[in-house]
Design an enzyme around this catalytic site. Structure first.
Site: not given
Ligand code: AP5
Ligand code: MG
Length: 216
Positions: A13, A87, A126, A160, A171
């Site tokens: 994402k 979410r 990552r 992270r 997660r």
């Molecule tokens: P990346 O693009 O970083 O993936 P992502 O989908 O953004 O993954 P996140 O870990 O950020 O998602 P998340 O939903 O757990 O975390 P968030 O910060 O939203 O890609 C991952 C890796 O893969 C990278 O190294 C990249 O280079 C590689 N990659 C990407 N695409 C690729 C491909 N096609 N091929 C190969 N490699 C690839 O949330 C964190 C925390 O915040 C949550 O756990 C929760 O506690 C809180 N939170 C955030 N939003 C909310 C909400 N709306 N409600 C409640 N709690 C929330």
């Molecule tokens: Mg992300």
């Protein structure tokens, strides 16, 4: 245009949102990034969410909805990319309201479909630049020169806290239990478009571009 990028942790994402921001001038609204900024600044919200995020659980709907509302007010005419929000069903309903109040509507909900073992590999490898935030991966997207950021030349990188394997599993369980069930909410309105998130970053970007350009 307003779109949601929906998918489990590590689905790509953030990677795709950053591309859309750079290539189309859209604005990435990532609740994960907003919460991490709140933590880094030591704000009361940051203090409140620290333990929840480190455990891999979801922060309250009220907190994230308020953050998104504030951010939407700073980009009245922007094309918004919702990354990691909504979410839960409650957040999806809150987003409908926030958009309607501002005379906006959702154009697409793009689901990034990936398998779980790949996700663990993606997340545990990552890291990002401590200076400019550019994202990398030990195997899939290393820096061109080892230890030097391609974008800004910094030699400082961060990982992270919630990217440990056991937290990633929590997660993912949160995603399956609370987030995946909102897909039917959007499917009923014909908004969901599924892309193969297992493809390369460029291929996923091309699939998304075809949807946004109405070519598919
Ligand atoms: P990346 O693009 O970083 O993936 P992502 O989908 O953004 O993954 P996140 O870990 O950020 O998602 P998340 O939903 O757990 O975390 P968030 O910060 O939203 O890609 C991952 C890796 O893969 C990278 O190294 C990249 O280079 C590689 N990659 C990407 N695409 C690729 C491909 N096609 N091929 C190969 N490699 C690839 O949330 C964190 C925390 O915040 C949550 O756990 C929760 O506690 C809180 N939170 C955030 N939003 C909310 C909400 N709306 N409600 C409640 N709690 C929330
Ligand atoms: Mg992300």
């Amino acid at each position: 245009m307003n779109i949601i990028l929906l998918g489990p942790p590590g689905a790509g994402k953030g990677t795709q949102a950053a591309r859309l921001q750079a290539e189309r001038g859209m604005i990435q609204l990532s609740t994960g990034d907003m919460l991490r900024e709140a933590r880094a600044s030591g704000s009361p919200i940051g203090e409140k969410v620290k333990a929840i995020m480190d455990a891999g659980e979801l922060v309250s709907d009220e907190i994230v909805t308020a953050l998104i509302g504030e951010r939407l007010d700073t980009c009245a005419d922007c094309g918004a990319i919702f990354d990691g929000f909504p979410r839960t069903k409650a957040q999806a309903e809150a987003l409908d309201l926030l958009l309607a109040e501002r005379g906006r509507k959702l154009d697409h909900v793009i689901e990034l479909a990936v398998d779980e073992d790949t996700l663990v590999q993606r997340i545990t490898g990552r890291f990002s630049c401590a200076e400019c935030g550019t994202g990398y991966h030990d195997t899939f997207k290393p820096t061109n020169v080892p230890g030097v950021c391609d974008a800004c030349g910094s030699t400082e990188f961060v990982r992270r806290k919630d990217d440990k394997e056991e937290t990633v599993r929590t997660r993912m369980a949160e995603y399956r239990a609370k987030t995946a069930p909102i897909l039917p909410y959007y499917d009923e309105r014909g908004l969901v478009r599924r892309v193969n998130g297992m493809a390369s970053v460029d291929e996923v970007a091309a699939q998304i571009a075809a949807i946004l350009d109405g070519e598919t």
